[in-house]
Design a protein around this motif. Structure first.
Motif, PDB file in Angstrom:
ATOM      1  N   ILE A   1       3.707   6.177 -23.031  1.00 14.25           N
ATOM      2  CA  ILE A   1       4.891   5.942 -23.041  1.00 14.25           C
ATOM      3  C   ILE A   1       5.070   6.565 -24.326  1.00 14.25           C
ATOM      4  O   ILE A   1       4.913   5.005 -25.373  1.00 14.25           O
ATOM      5  CB  ILE A   1       4.945   4.073 -22.514  1.00 14.25           C
ATOM      6  N   ASP A   2       5.658   7.184 -25.138  1.00 12.89           N
ATOM      7  CA  ASP A   2       5.610   7.735 -26.461  1.00 12.89           C
ATOM      8  C   ASP A   2       6.938   8.268 -27.229  1.00 12.89           C
ATOM      9  O   ASP A   2       6.700   8.957 -27.900  1.00 12.89           O
ATOM     10  CB  ASP A   2       4.338   8.653 -26.676  1.00 12.89           C
ATOM     11  N   GLY A   3       7.464   8.615 -25.690  1.00 13.30           N
ATOM     12  CA  GLY A   3       8.365   9.000 -26.570  1.00 13.30           C
ATOM     13  C   GLY A   3       8.470  10.452 -26.686  1.00 13.30           C
ATOM     14  O   GLY A   3       9.122  11.603 -27.715  1.00 13.30           O
ATOM     15  N   GLY A   4       6.912  11.500 -26.327  1.00 14.17           N
ATOM     16  CA  GLY A   4       7.251  12.311 -26.232  1.00 14.17           C
ATOM     17  C   GLY A   4       6.101  12.704 -27.220  1.00 14.17           C
ATOM     18  O   GLY A   4       5.643  13.868 -27.409  1.00 14.17           O
ATOM     19  N   GLN A   5       5.651  11.807 -28.487  1.00 13.06           N
ATOM     20  CA  GLN A   5       4.745  12.218 -29.409  1.00 13.06           C
ATOM     21  C   GLN A   5       3.629  12.868 -29.490  1.00 13.06           C
ATOM     22  O   GLN A   5       3.522  14.351 -30.233  1.00 13.06           O
ATOM     23  CB  GLN A   5       4.333  11.035 -30.025  1.00 13.06           C
ATOM     24  N   TRP A   6       3.184  12.421 -27.466  1.00 12.12           N
ATOM     25  CA  TRP A   6       1.773  13.272 -28.019  1.00 12.12           C
ATOM     26  C   TRP A   6       2.157  14.528 -27.397  1.00 12.12           C
ATOM     27  O   TRP A   6       0.572  15.480 -27.692  1.00 12.12           O
ATOM     28  CB  TRP A   6       0.344  12.329 -26.684  1.00 12.12           C
ATOM     29  N   LEU A   7       3.194  14.807 -27.344  1.00 12.43           N
ATOM     30  CA  LEU A   7       2.784  16.512 -27.056  1.00 12.43           C
ATOM     31  C   LEU A   7       3.189  17.064 -28.065  1.00 12.43           C
ATOM     32  O   LEU A   7       3.466  18.655 -27.971  1.00 12.43           O
ATOM     33  CB  LEU A   7       3.835  17.041 -25.941  1.00 12.43           C
ATOM     34  N   ASN A   8       4.167  16.790 -29.951  1.00 14.12           N
ATOM     35  CA  ASN A   8       4.373  16.795 -30.923  1.00 14.12           C
ATOM     36  C   ASN A   8       3.319  16.991 -31.350  1.00 14.12           C
ATOM     37  O   ASN A   8       3.560  17.880 -32.737  1.00 14.12           O
ATOM     38  CB  ASN A   8       5.907  16.289 -31.353  1.00 14.12           C
ATOM     39  N   GLY A   9       1.135  16.819 -31.404  1.00  9.56           N
ATOM     40  CA  GLY A   9       1.012  17.014 -32.068  1.00  9.56           C
ATOM     41  C   GLY A   9      -0.273  15.984 -31.747  1.00  9.56           C
ATOM     42  O   GLY A   9      -0.255  14.772 -31.301  1.00  9.56           O
ATOM     43  N   ALA A  10      -1.878  15.948 -31.787  1.00  5.88           N
ATOM     44  CA  ALA A  10      -3.025  15.490 -31.435  1.00  5.88           C
ATOM     45  C   ALA A  10      -2.485  14.189 -31.902  1.00  5.88           C
ATOM     46  O   ALA A  10      -3.081  14.395 -33.166  1.00  5.88           O
ATOM     47  CB  ALA A  10      -4.576  16.419 -31.592  1.00  5.88           C
ATOM     48  N   GLY A  11      -2.857  12.913 -30.943  1.00 13.56           N
ATOM     49  CA  GLY A  11      -3.109  11.673 -32.229  1.00 13.56           C
ATOM     50  C   GLY A  11      -1.570  11.596 -32.969  1.00 13.56           C
ATOM     51  O   GLY A  11      -2.091  10.156 -33.112  1.00 13.56           O
ATOM     52  N   GLY A  12      -1.060  12.470 -33.529  1.00 10.12           N
ATOM     53  CA  GLY A  12      -0.866  12.039 -33.983  1.00 10.12           C
ATOM     54  C   GLY A  12      -0.681  11.875 -35.897  1.00 10.12           C
ATOM     55  O   GLY A  12       0.077  11.647 -36.379  1.00 10.12           O
ATOM     56  N   PHE A  13      -1.294  12.034 -36.569  1.00  8.64           N
ATOM     57  CA  PHE A  13      -2.291  11.758 -37.510  1.00  8.64           C
ATOM     58  C   PHE A  13      -3.382  12.597 -37.917  1.00  8.64           C
ATOM     59  O   PHE A  13      -3.285  13.001 -39.268  1.00  8.64           O
ATOM     60  CB  PHE A  13      -3.207  10.507 -37.342  1.00  8.64           C
ATOM     61  N   GLY A  14      -2.823  14.120 -37.571  1.00  9.74           N
ATOM     62  CA  GLY A  14      -3.098  15.488 -38.330  1.00  9.74           C
ATOM     63  C   GLY A  14      -2.990  15.719 -39.656  1.00  9.74           C
ATOM     64  O   GLY A  14      -3.082  16.568 -40.549  1.00  9.74           O
TER      65      GLY A  14
END
Length: 291
Positions: free
Chosen positions: A248-261
């Protein structure tokens, strides 16, 4: 499906239930008729939350000061709860995290996360599960993980490793305990506006801007959205769902591994500023715990 008596007669424990996501889920369960138990290390925070939620919902809530990193303390807490009746549900929510370059981590820094997230979640899960099994009772367990369980994530390695372990526990026990009527599922939230998330994972305005920019829906989550998902998974209406990890993340994980790359672009000076901001937050939290 969210009728006011959905959890009438049900007793649910939320670890880390005094603040943040845990508090939001506890509130929703109580709104839907549950009798709540919350635990955490700060007794004062637990009592304040209990008073607030009881006044809001008119429901019953019990507090348990407990350090879930200590297996013996967990067993004592669950024994105390069972003396007044068995639980019907458990939410493994207690956690900790901060961003750091892995080469800068100390063993103590790694353990600070792993002992809460991995060890603590297992201790509580086992303590509750074995009592359900002994009493021939079913139950529902939800663990709060992250989308990093699928991708890993740079700069939050202790959390990524620990949350992946919880996801593996969820899937493993869904099979092992399924015949005993025990369901286990996990929720993988993206960014939600809590004090812990903001100050440790986006401690500067620039990091917060980058984080939101990486979310396809261009916003952080709303706490009731996560609480409703937890209520659904906890309920008997989701009785055929087990072993799942739901994002439940607004699609964030699909847009980049983990979000901190993207943090690989930061300079040494940037990292010094981040570390100073996190250490200041930790110092304030420590001072509050000693009051």
């Amino acid at each position: 499906m969210f009728r006011s008596d959905l959890f009438k007669g049900k007793r649910i424990l939320v670890t880390g239930g005094g603040t943040g996501l845990g508090k939001a889920m506890a509130r929703r369960f109580m709104e839907l008729g549950a009798e709540l138990h919350i635990c955490g290390r700060r007794e004062g925070v637990l009592k304040e939350t209990a008073a607030e939620l009881a006044a809001e919902t008119g429901g019953r809530i019990h507090t348990h000061p407990c350090d879930i990193r200590v297996a013996g303390a967990v067993d004592e807490m669950i024994t105390e709860i069972w003396q007044h009746g068995p639980l019907d549900g458990l939410v493994n929510n207690a956690a900790g995290n901060f961003i750091a370059r892995t080469e800068d981590l100390s063993p103590r820094g790694f353990d600070a996360i792993a002992n809460i997230v991995l060890h603590g979640s297992f201790y509580v899960t086992q303590a509750v599960g074995k009592r359900w099994i002994a009493g021939k009772r079913g139950g529902s367990i939800i663990s709060i993980v992250t989308t990093w369980v699928w991708t890993g994530s740079a700069f939050v390695v202790p959390s990524a490793m620990s949350k992946a372990g919880i996801a593996a526990m969820t899937q493993s026990l869904a099979v092992e305990w399924g015949p005993k009527g025990i369901r286990l599922n996990a929720i993988a939230p993206g960014p939600f506006p809590t004090e812990g998330m903001t100050k440790r994972l986006a401690p500067t305005e620039e990091l917060e801007r980058r984080m939101i920019g990486a979310i396809p829906m261009r916003r952080v989550g709303k706490l009731p959205e996560l609480a409703n998902l937890a209520a659904y998974l906890m309920s008997e209406e989701a009785g055929y769902i087990t072993g799942e990890v739901i994002a439940i993340d607004g699609g964030q994980w699909l847009n980049g591994a983990g979000g901190f790359g993207a943090l690989t672009e930061l300079t040494d000076s940037d990292w010094q500023d981040i570390r100073a901001a996190i250490e200041a937050t930790n110092a304030r939290d420590k001072a509050q715990r000693t009051v």
